[in-house]
Design a protein around this motif. Structure first.
Motif: not given
Length: 349
Positions: A201-209, A175-181, A1-13
């Motif tokens: 594993a998958a990082v999930i967003s509220p869109v799943l719910g 990895a720097d995201s408080e939510v992911v941590a 997760m330290t390799q992946i840009p945090q902007a990924t967490l803004s994707a509407p997926d």
């Protein structure tokens, strides 16, 4: 997760980042992958180079220029054809050796916005059916080119050189995201070292719910602060009859706990009281919608994680009948059919 840009967490997926621990998966079977073991890799559908393993690991390795058992992990994010894949190897030296073997094939150095070390085996976004090979993780069934860039102990694979500069300097990272941590802390609590391991594993967003909701309204981003997102959450939750409290994000993991297949869910909340409410809601949803379809023991708890708190749920099968994971199969099948209600956000059950 330290390799992946945090902007990924803004994707509407609903599922934003996918991860497969190759060594954990191979360790499930000493004699090589069985059909049950292959079917377990449900998250591989979002990881392009893994599409080719169905033809056999030996053929895959010959085309990939690296033995499959020398891969540590795969991780991926984004939608095809613009998705990005990380090939995790043992160390930086192993990545360098793979790059050298690719150069001996049809990979050559290319310009990538001033980023050094980028190689490609063709033109971006163009198919070359003469070179199409579904057994080749660098080409695939449509003959599309791959662009690769080494970074520490990983080799990054993309369909075009665009964005390589951003990928070469990903800070802040996922990895720097408080939510992911917070979600990771909950996951570690549920799958302690020595007693279990994460297979995928998958990082999930509220869109799943949430159904019929604009994802941009419920994802943290530079344009939407926490207060705005919480207000949007309330409106969205009110539209659903029943569900769990709105969560910031989390992790959905396929695990092996004390030799038994399991699914572990870890969701990030602002406080532990709300997290405990979520655990109770997931328990109710499990009994209502999934308990009759697959056997599993349910355990849930709230885990403090810095300023946040994780709602952690473990669903563990009674035993390991084979290398598959029947609980994960049910979860992913229902997700793909848009019938996964275990994490539905709404009014309290």
């Amino acid at each position: 997760m330290t390799q992946i840009p945090q902007a990924t967490l803004s994707a509407p997926d609903a599922m934003q980042v996918f991860f497969v621990d190759v060594q954990a998966w191979l360790g499930l079977e000493q004699s090589g992958p069985s059909p049950d073991g292959m079917r377990r890799l449900s998250m591989a559908a979002w990881i392009s180079p893994l599409e080719a393993i169905g033809y056999g690991l030996d053929q895959w390795a010959g085309n990939a220029k690296v033995p499959f058992d020398q891969i540590s992990y795969f991780a991926a994010f984004g939608q095809a054809p613009g998705n990005i894949t990380y090939w995790g190897l043992q160390d930086k030296q192993a990545v360098g050796q793979l790059v050298d073997r690719l150069k001996q094939g049809d990979f050559v150095a290319v310009e990538a916005g001033g980023v050094a070390g980028v190689l490609a085996n063709g033109e971006a976004r163009q198919m070359d059916l003469k070179k199409a090979n579904p057994r080749d993780p660098w080409r695939g069934a449509m003959g599309k080119a791959s662009f690769v860039m080494p970074r520490d102990a990983a080799l990054i694979q993309a369909a075009a050189p665009d964005g390589m500069k951003r990928l070469s300097q990903p800070g802040p990272s996922v990895a720097d995201s408080e939510v992911v941590a917070a979600a990771v802390a909950g996951l570690k609590d549920a799958v302690p070292a020595g007693r279990g391991q994460i297979v995928q594993a998958a990082v999930i967003s509220p869109v799943l719910g949430l159904s019929a909701v604009d994802p941009a309204q419920v994802l943290l981003s530079p344009r939407a602060d926490a207060k705005t997102v919480q207000e949007n959450f309330k409106v969205a939750a009110a539209a659903n009859a029943r569900g769990i409290p709105p969560y910031f994000g989390g992790l959905l993991a396929d695990a092996q706990i004390e030799q038994a297949p399991a699914v572990v869910i870890s969701l990030a909340y602002a406080d532990c009281a709300t997290a405990r409410q979520a655990v109770d809601g997931i328990d109710a949803a499990w009994k209502e919608s999934m308990a009759g379809a697959v056997q599993a023991s349910f355990a849930g708890r709230a885990v403090e994680a810095g300023k946040l708190c994780a709602a952690v749920v473990s669903l563990v099968a009674p035993k390991a009948g084979n290398a598959g994971n029947p609980i994960l199969s049910q979860v992913m099948s229902r997700y793909l059919r848009r019938e996964f209600t275990l994490l539905q956000i709404g009014a309290a059950r």
